[in-house]
Design a protein around this motif. Structure first.
Motif, mmCIF file in Angstrom:
data_model
loop_
_atom_site.group_PDB
_atom_site.id
_atom_site.type_symbol
_atom_site.label_atom_id
_atom_site.label_comp_id
_atom_site.label_asym_id
_atom_site.label_seq_id
_atom_site.Cartn_x
_atom_site.Cartn_y
_atom_site.Cartn_z
ATOM 1 N N UNK A 284 -62.879 -1.545 7.350
ATOM 2 C CA UNK A 284 -62.025 -0.375 7.545
ATOM 3 C C UNK A 284 -62.427 0.678 6.524
ATOM 4 N N UNK A 285 -63.005 1.780 6.979
ATOM 5 C CA UNK A 285 -63.420 2.868 6.086
ATOM 6 C C UNK A 285 -62.459 4.036 6.289
ATOM 7 N N UNK A 286 -61.965 4.580 5.183
ATOM 8 C CA UNK A 286 -60.966 5.647 5.279
ATOM 9 C C UNK A 286 -61.007 6.499 4.022
ATOM 10 N N UNK A 287 -60.314 7.644 4.085
ATOM 11 C CA UNK A 287 -60.176 8.527 2.931
ATOM 12 C C UNK A 287 -58.741 8.430 2.418
ATOM 13 N N UNK A 288 -58.578 8.421 1.103
ATOM 14 C CA UNK A 288 -57.246 8.280 0.519
ATOM 15 C C UNK A 288 -56.418 9.556 0.649
ATOM 16 N N UNK A 289 -57.068 10.704 0.812
ATOM 17 C CA UNK A 289 -56.351 11.981 0.806
ATOM 18 C C UNK A 289 -56.376 12.709 2.152
ATOM 19 N N UNK A 290 -57.387 12.496 2.946
ATOM 20 C CA UNK A 290 -57.570 13.262 4.164
ATOM 21 C C UNK A 290 -56.469 12.960 5.178
ATOM 22 N N UNK A 291 -56.020 13.978 5.901
ATOM 23 C CA UNK A 291 -54.945 13.813 6.882
ATOM 24 C C UNK A 291 -55.362 13.038 8.101
ATOM 25 N N UNK A 292 -56.646 13.055 8.434
ATOM 26 C CA UNK A 292 -57.092 12.324 9.628
ATOM 27 C C UNK A 292 -57.088 10.816 9.398
ATOM 28 N N UNK A 293 -56.931 10.387 8.145
ATOM 29 C CA UNK A 293 -56.900 8.963 7.830
ATOM 30 C C UNK A 293 -55.485 8.417 7.674
ATOM 31 N N UNK A 294 -54.467 9.202 8.030
ATOM 32 C CA UNK A 294 -53.087 8.783 7.832
ATOM 33 C C UNK A 294 -52.769 7.499 8.605
ATOM 34 N N UNK A 295 -53.177 7.433 9.859
ATOM 35 C CA UNK A 295 -52.913 6.233 10.664
ATOM 36 C C UNK A 295 -53.587 5.001 10.083
ATOM 37 N N UNK A 296 -54.806 5.175 9.571
ATOM 38 C CA UNK A 296 -55.532 4.050 8.966
ATOM 39 C C UNK A 296 -54.818 3.590 7.694
ATOM 40 N N UNK A 297 -54.362 4.543 6.885
ATOM 41 C CA UNK A 297 -53.639 4.161 5.662
ATOM 42 C C UNK A 297 -52.338 3.437 5.997
ATOM 43 N N UNK A 298 -51.617 3.923 7.036
ATOM 44 C CA UNK A 298 -50.378 3.254 7.454
ATOM 45 C C UNK A 298 -50.659 1.838 7.953
ATOM 46 N N UNK A 299 -51.754 1.670 8.712
ATOM 47 C CA UNK A 299 -52.106 0.339 9.196
ATOM 48 C C UNK A 299 -52.417 -0.588 8.035
ATOM 49 N N UNK A 300 -53.161 -0.096 7.055
ATOM 50 C CA UNK A 300 -53.520 -0.927 5.896
ATOM 51 C C UNK A 300 -52.273 -1.330 5.113
ATOM 52 N N UNK A 301 -51.345 -0.411 4.934
ATOM 53 C CA UNK A 301 -50.135 -0.705 4.167
ATOM 54 C C UNK A 301 -49.199 -1.674 4.900
ATOM 55 N N UNK A 302 -49.085 -1.536 6.220
ATOM 56 C CA UNK A 302 -48.060 -2.273 6.951
ATOM 57 C C UNK A 302 -48.564 -3.507 7.709
ATOM 58 N N UNK A 303 -49.769 -3.478 8.248
ATOM 59 C CA UNK A 303 -50.177 -4.524 9.179
ATOM 60 C C UNK A 303 -51.424 -5.306 8.768
ATOM 61 N N UNK A 304 -52.159 -4.862 7.796
ATOM 62 C CA UNK A 304 -53.434 -5.494 7.478
ATOM 63 C C UNK A 304 -53.268 -6.922 6.952
ATOM 64 N N UNK A 305 -52.282 -7.154 6.106
ATOM 65 C CA UNK A 305 -52.076 -8.490 5.541
ATOM 66 C C UNK A 305 -51.692 -9.469 6.653
ATOM 67 N N UNK A 306 -50.835 -9.033 7.574
ATOM 68 C CA UNK A 306 -50.455 -9.898 8.697
ATOM 69 C C UNK A 306 -51.666 -10.205 9.579
ATOM 70 N N UNK A 307 -52.501 -9.184 9.833
ATOM 71 C CA UNK A 307 -53.707 -9.390 10.650
ATOM 72 C C UNK A 307 -54.641 -10.400 9.980
ATOM 73 N N UNK A 308 -54.809 -10.276 8.663
ATOM 74 C CA UNK A 308 -55.701 -11.184 7.942
ATOM 75 C C UNK A 308 -55.153 -12.620 7.951
ATOM 76 N N UNK A 309 -53.835 -12.784 7.886
ATOM 77 C CA UNK A 309 -53.251 -14.126 7.944
ATOM 78 C C UNK A 309 -53.381 -14.735 9.335
#
Length: 188
Positions: A33-58
């Motif tokens: 997962x490649x994303x930018x910490x500040x760019x607005x186009x990466x908002x969905x990716x940042x939300x996915x990483x914060x909320x769903x990534x750990x569950x996906x990895x488990x």
């Protein structure tokens, strides 16, 4: 006809090594997962990483997940498969639900077969060199002129005789031989 096929790899459709015969093996080996910490186009990716990534990895312990922040770049999903193919997806301005759907799509595929020009629509691991099977393949040509039901056509040609049938046949042959010997003695 368009010339778009000129730039595609060509090959034959291949199932990944009898996948699903014994057990299912997920073909997705690595997900980046490649994303930018500040760019607005990466908002969905940042939300996915914060909320769903750990569950996906488990849920998917066989998939290695890499998170790679990059400055001033659009978000990207990169899937690497067991056959060596890489699938690259731009998820610019996507929501976290769209990203989870894209990840599920990458997880269920077996490589970048969508960018492959298929030479044949079918594939077999063991092709036949004898031609296709037909219902008349092992039948005697005499069976075409018979009226059914008959006792001769009831047994296929490729089925061997049973031991009982062989013994009955040998007994009948011995009786015929004995009868011919008796007739010869009577004729003398």
């Amino acid at each position: 006809m368009s010339n778009s096929h000129l730039f595609l790899k060509s090959g034959f459709p291949r199932a990944p090594l009898q996948n699903g015969v014994g057990r299912y093996v997920c073909q997705l080996q690595r997900l980046t997962l490649k994303f930018c910490k500040n760019n607005g186009s990466s908002r969905g990716m940042r939300d996915f990483i914060e909320n769903h990534l750990v569950d996906f990895a488990k849920e998917n312990p066989g998939i290695v997940v890499y998170v790679k922040p990059r400055r001033h770049r659009a978000p990207v999903l990169v899937g690497e498969y067991l056959n060596g193919d890489r699938e690259w997806l731009s998820v610019r301005n996507s929501t976290q639900t769209e990203i989870s759907k894209w990840i599920d799509l990458l997880k269920t595929q077996n490589g970048s077969s969508s960018s492959l020009r298929l030479r044949k629509m079918w594939h077999t691991d063991v092709p036949s060199i004898q031609g296709p099977w037909t219902p008349f393949l092992l039948r005697s040509p005499d069976a075409h002129n018979q009226t059914y039901p008959t006792s001769e056509a009831s047994q296929p040609l490729d089925v061997p005789q049973t031991a009982t049938e062989k013994l009955i046949e040998l007994f009948k042959q011995q009786q015929l031989e004995a009868d011919t010997v008796l007739e010869q003695k009577r004729a003398e």
